[in-house]
Design an enzyme around this catalytic site. Structure first.
Site, PDB file in Angstrom:
ATOM      1  CG  HIS A  55      -1.814   1.195   1.313  1.00  0.00           C
ATOM      2  ND1 HIS A  55      -3.080   1.217   0.778  1.00  0.00           N
ATOM      3  CD2 HIS A  55      -1.628   2.425   1.873  1.00  0.00           C
ATOM      4  CE1 HIS A  55      -3.629   2.399   1.004  1.00  0.00           C
ATOM      5  NE2 HIS A  55      -2.774   3.146   1.666  1.00  0.00           N
ATOM      6  CE1 TYR A  58       0.612   3.430  -5.398  1.00  0.00           C
ATOM      7  CE2 TYR A  58       1.857   4.336  -3.573  1.00  0.00           C
ATOM      8  CZ  TYR A  58       0.703   4.285  -4.319  1.00  0.00           C
ATOM      9  OH  TYR A  58      -0.360   5.088  -3.992  1.00  0.00           O
ATOM     10  CE  LYS A 100      -2.915  10.562  -3.919  1.00  0.00           C
ATOM     11  NZ  LYS A 100      -2.008  10.598  -2.753  1.00  0.00           N
ATOM     12  CD  GLU A 102      -4.634   8.174  -1.349  1.00  0.00           C
ATOM     13  OE1 GLU A 102      -5.113   7.985  -0.217  1.00  0.00           O
ATOM     14  OE2 GLU A 102      -3.414   8.317  -1.554  1.00  0.00           O
ATOM     15  CG  HIS A 104     -10.116   3.707   3.128  1.00  0.00           C
ATOM     16  ND1 HIS A 104     -10.692   3.778   4.365  1.00  0.00           N
ATOM     17  CD2 HIS A 104      -8.775   3.842   3.345  1.00  0.00           C
ATOM     18  CE1 HIS A 104      -9.773   3.963   5.290  1.00  0.00           C
ATOM     19  NE2 HIS A 104      -8.600   4.009   4.696  1.00  0.00           N
ATOM     20  CG  HIS A 106      -8.527  -4.745   1.339  1.00  0.00           C
ATOM     21  ND1 HIS A 106      -7.504  -4.169   0.609  1.00  0.00           N
ATOM     22  CD2 HIS A 106      -8.854  -5.884   0.682  1.00  0.00           C
ATOM     23  CE1 HIS A 106      -7.225  -4.949  -0.429  1.00  0.00           C
ATOM     24  NE2 HIS A 106      -8.037  -5.981  -0.409  1.00  0.00           N
ATOM     25  CG  ASP A 278      -2.314  13.418   4.774  1.00  0.00           C
ATOM     26  OD1 ASP A 278      -1.405  13.462   3.917  1.00  0.00           O
ATOM     27  OD2 ASP A 278      -3.121  12.476   4.856  1.00  0.00           O
ATOM     28  CB  SER A 323      -5.459   7.937  15.323  1.00  0.00           C
ATOM     29  OG  SER A 323      -5.473   6.876  16.247  1.00  0.00           O
ATOM     30  CD  GLN A 324      -8.542   8.418   9.298  1.00  0.00           C
ATOM     31  OE1 GLN A 324      -9.017   9.008   8.334  1.00  0.00           O
ATOM     32  NE2 GLN A 324      -7.428   7.728   9.207  1.00  0.00           N
ATOM     33  CG  ASP A 510      -4.066   6.463 -12.039  1.00  0.00           C
ATOM     34  OD1 ASP A 510      -3.737   5.862 -11.000  1.00  0.00           O
ATOM     35  OD2 ASP A 510      -3.221   6.940 -12.822  1.00  0.00           O
TER      36      ASP A 510
END
Length: 749
Positions: A55, A58, A100, A102, A104, A106, A278, A323-324, A510
């Site tokens: 992840h 790459y 962008k 992305e 999520h 799984h 971030d 953690s977000q 993409d």
């Protein structure tokens, strides 16, 4: 448990370490030891394991992704390209737009609500970290069979998570897709995109330079959620006395994120940061190593100063926690006090956790003991590179030979009518309003187009009406038949959708969703799709600004269809000149632009009527796509067309039905000479659109098409309260609306 310090690690080379449990291979572990000249500490091992995961690093895909930088030249609009949190393009008038997409995937299968919600939160912070105010989100989604019981679990949770988080942030959800296919049964695809706006001078990059500058962690406190979110760190190897089975899925708090956004934008306005990142995948491991690696020196971090929600967390867990709602900023000493004042104003926790050094190592301390001492580039950017074997699968030739042209076709007008109803009411072609009505599409008051339009569009300057449009597209059925062509069809459709709205396509992002890279057939699909996308972007002149790869989307031996999702960003000088899809003015003329051929491989008709997948997908002609886009943009700008809808899944009849229902008026259609009614209605030939032209503009419009060499065929008129294919059948709008809108609520009730 005694703490593994760097000194102790140097003195105890033979200590057994859980590298395999953390997802590392023997040669990767050996390489880490070679880099460090010793065995890693527990904290170092944890950092390398997540940063070298598929992840984050790459490692299976980057040998193919490099084509995007090598083949496709940056155009004049490109300001920031691949390698940063998100790409940035110049849209004129001093504005820059960052965007962008992305994945999520799984987490959203395990815990649909939080998986999807934190996917939105993560992509929004990527955009914020570039210096931009987030202004809109999009959500391309793929689920298993629409009638499968588990779809009723996953889909409502995902939609609620996206809507709940985005709505709380006050961000309009302006675009995306919802596709059902049994191949996604155990592997739903939850891709999330975001658009942000700033002035050129406000662009920020992720780098830590300037010895003595402070490293400030701000936002939410660090907890145990998300450990193992991007690798296998949710193990109990580090300390069996700690709480077990920590959740691998992050838990989001959109209200905290809203405060973080406003706080960060005020900090940007006062020019208080020298670099910013971030915290997403791999948490502090990623933020510290990437900032230090991209800067000109080293970094020293006191890990025990990190504010925690859970005092039992080990240093390894603190480094890995995802953690977000957290950011990491590099701040010059003279700006620290003001930085802290702004954070206090917005009730955002902020802590100085370290500083930039004049060395070349990332050093992390825990209560005074050195637990990490690594060259940051080896963690962040110098992970393993795999040249995975790939080979065209044995079954590919047979799949392509199983041509959809042999399938039984309707022989009468009544059969044609019946099949039109079946297609427009099928889960993939039916109205998605049950889903999109849960999103606030018009918050902030700048949304000018949103689902079910061809592209979402937002105004970014209220005085000049400058705007940007974005469309996301992908067709896994096409890509299964031919990954190279399938990727180009995804690119072409998103490009066409943006042009149909009246905006000029500028650049792409993409999200490449595939099965296991350890399967040579899957790697062949990936290699072909990336090659197709790179070649297509070169031909269209749309550089790739960044993106995401999601691998291992499969259950057992069964992989998802190769699903490259392409997001195209476009710019429009005046959003008042936008083109909607709705046929609204009776008496306007309908023109079909482009060539219609017998192309049914991977089509909606073959799927719905015959449950068939085989043959070749529609052919791609990117020069034709560019010409069509120019006509659509010119026609919109010059007032020659009032509505436009691209032709893709479901063919002409799907587009006409959607435009009629959107505008509340019917259409009378005449089958052109040289075409049979079935091919006219259901072919999925690319490079086509249907437009409504005011009678007063017909001559000017047809002259323009003729001068530029684009086939333009008059096929009917906007009229009445039915779709009437003359000589074949008539379907009332009431009957069509009932069929089109009842499917999704019926399946999910």
């Amino acid at each position: 448990m005694s703490l593994d310090t760097v000194k102790h690690a140097s003195e105890t080379p033979d200590v057994e370490q859980p590298w395999a449990e953390l997802g590392l291979k023997q040669d990767e572990y050996d390489r880490i030891r070679e880099i460090l000249g010793r065995r890693p500490t527990g904290a170092e091992l944890a950092m390398y394991s997540v940063m070298w995961s598929e992840h984050c690093s790459y490692k299976s895909s980057k040998v193919h992704l490099k084509q995007f930088g090598e083949k496709v030249p940056e155009n004049d609009a490109m300001l920031v390209g691949i390698g940063e949190n998100a790409g940035v393009v110049d849209v004129g008038q001093g504005y820059a737009v960052t965007f962008k997409v992305e994945s999520h995937n799984h987490p959203s299968y395990i815990e649909p609500y939080q998986g999807a919600a934190t996917g939105v939160g993560g992509i929004v912070r990527d955009i914020l970290a570039m210096g931009a105010r987030p202004v809109a989100v999009v959500d391309p989604l793929r689920f298993g069979a629409a009638d499968h019981p588990d779809t009723k679990r996953v889909l409502p949770g995902v939609v609620a998570g996206i809507g709940g988080y985005g709505n709380c942030l006050g961000l309009p959800n302006i675009g995306g897709e919802v596709v059902f296919d049994e191949c996604y049964q155990g592997n739903p695809l939850v891709n999330a995109g975001c658009i942000g706006v700033m002035k050129h001078e406000d662009i920020h990059l992720a780098k830590a330079s300037g010895p003595g500058n402070k490293v400030i962690l701000y936002g939410a406190r660090t907890g145990g959620d998300g450990i193992g979110g991007v690798s296998v760190l949710a193990s109990e190897t580090f300390d069996d006395t700690k709480p077990t089975k920590r959740p691998a899925v992050q838990v989001g708090d959109p209200f905290q994120e809203k405060l973080l956004i406003e706080c960060t934008l005020e900090i940007f306005k006062e020019k208080l940061v020298a670099g910013i990142q971030d915290l997403g995948g791999a948490g502090l491991s990623c933020a510290t190593s990437e900032l230090a690696s991209a800067g000109s020196g080293g970094m020293k971090v006191e890990l025990d100063t990190v504010p925690l929600r859970d005092a039992t967390l080990s240093p390894e867990e603190i480094l890995m926690s995802e953690s977000q709602e957290r950011m990491c900023a590099i701040v010059e000493p003279q700006h620290v006090d003001r930085f802290m004042e702004i954070c206090e104003k917005w009730d955002v926790t902020a802590t100085v956790i370290g500083e930039v050094t004049d060395g070349d190592h990332l050093e992390i301390f825990w209560h005074g003991e050195l637990i990490v001492d690594v060259p940051p580039g080896t963690v962040a950017h110098e992970g393993p590179t795999y040249h995975r074997p790939y080979a065209r699968p044995e079954w590919q030739d047979a799949l392509q030979a199983d041509d959809a042209g042999k399938l039984a076709r309707p022989q009468t007008g009544a059969e044609l009518k019946d099949q039109v109803l079946k297609v427009v009411s099928s889960p993939n072609q039916a109205s998605k309003s049950w889903i999109t009505d849960q999103y606030d599409r018009f918050v902030q008051g700048n949304t000018v187009l949103a689902q079910p339009e061809d592209a979402g569009m937002v105004r970014i300057d209220e005085e000049t009406n400058l705007g940007v449009a974005m469309a996301t597209d992908g067709n896994g059925r096409y890509a299964k038949l031919d990954p190279y062509t399938g990727a180009q069809l995804a690119l072409a459709e998103a490009y066409r959708n943006v042009a149909a709205s009246g905006a000029k396509p500028l650049a792409i992002s993409d999200c490449l969703n595939f099965g296991s890279p350890e399967d040579p057939a899957v790697m062949w699909q990936f290699a072909e799709a990336t090659r197709g996308l790179a070649d297509g972007c070169l031909q269209l002149g749309t550089p790739v600004t960044g993106g995401n790869v999601s691998l291992y989307n499969q259950t057992g031996e069964v992989a998802i269809h190769p699903t490259p999702v392409v997001a195209v960003l476009g710019v429009i000088d005046d959003v008042n000149r936008r083109t909607p899809i709705a046929f609204a003015e009776e008496g306007q003329l309908l023109y079909l632009l482009g060539d219609t051929k017998e192309e049914f491989g991977g089509s909606a008709w073959s799927e719905v009527i015959h449950r068939h997948l085989g043959g070749l997908p529609p052919a791609v002609d990117l020069d034709r796509e560019k010409l069509l886009a120019e006509i659509l943009i010119s026609g919109s700008r010059d007032g020659m067309i009032d509505a436009a809808h691209d032709l893709s899944d479901g063919g002409l009849v799907q587009a006409v039905v959607e435009s009629c229902l959107r505008g509340g008026t019917g259409a009378r259609l005449v089958v052109p000479e040289g075409l049979d009614a079935f091919t006219f209605l259901f072919s999925e030939s690319a490079g086509r659109a249907v437009v409504s032209v005011p009678r007063s503009e017909e001559l000017r419009f047809t002259d323009m098409c003729g001068a530029r060499g684009l086939p333009a065929t008059r096929i009917g008129v906007v009229d009445g309260d039915a779709v009437d294919v003359q000589g074949e059948f008539t379907l009332s709008l009431e009957e069509l609306r009932t069929a089109h809108e009842a499917t999704i609520p019926g399946l999910l009730a």
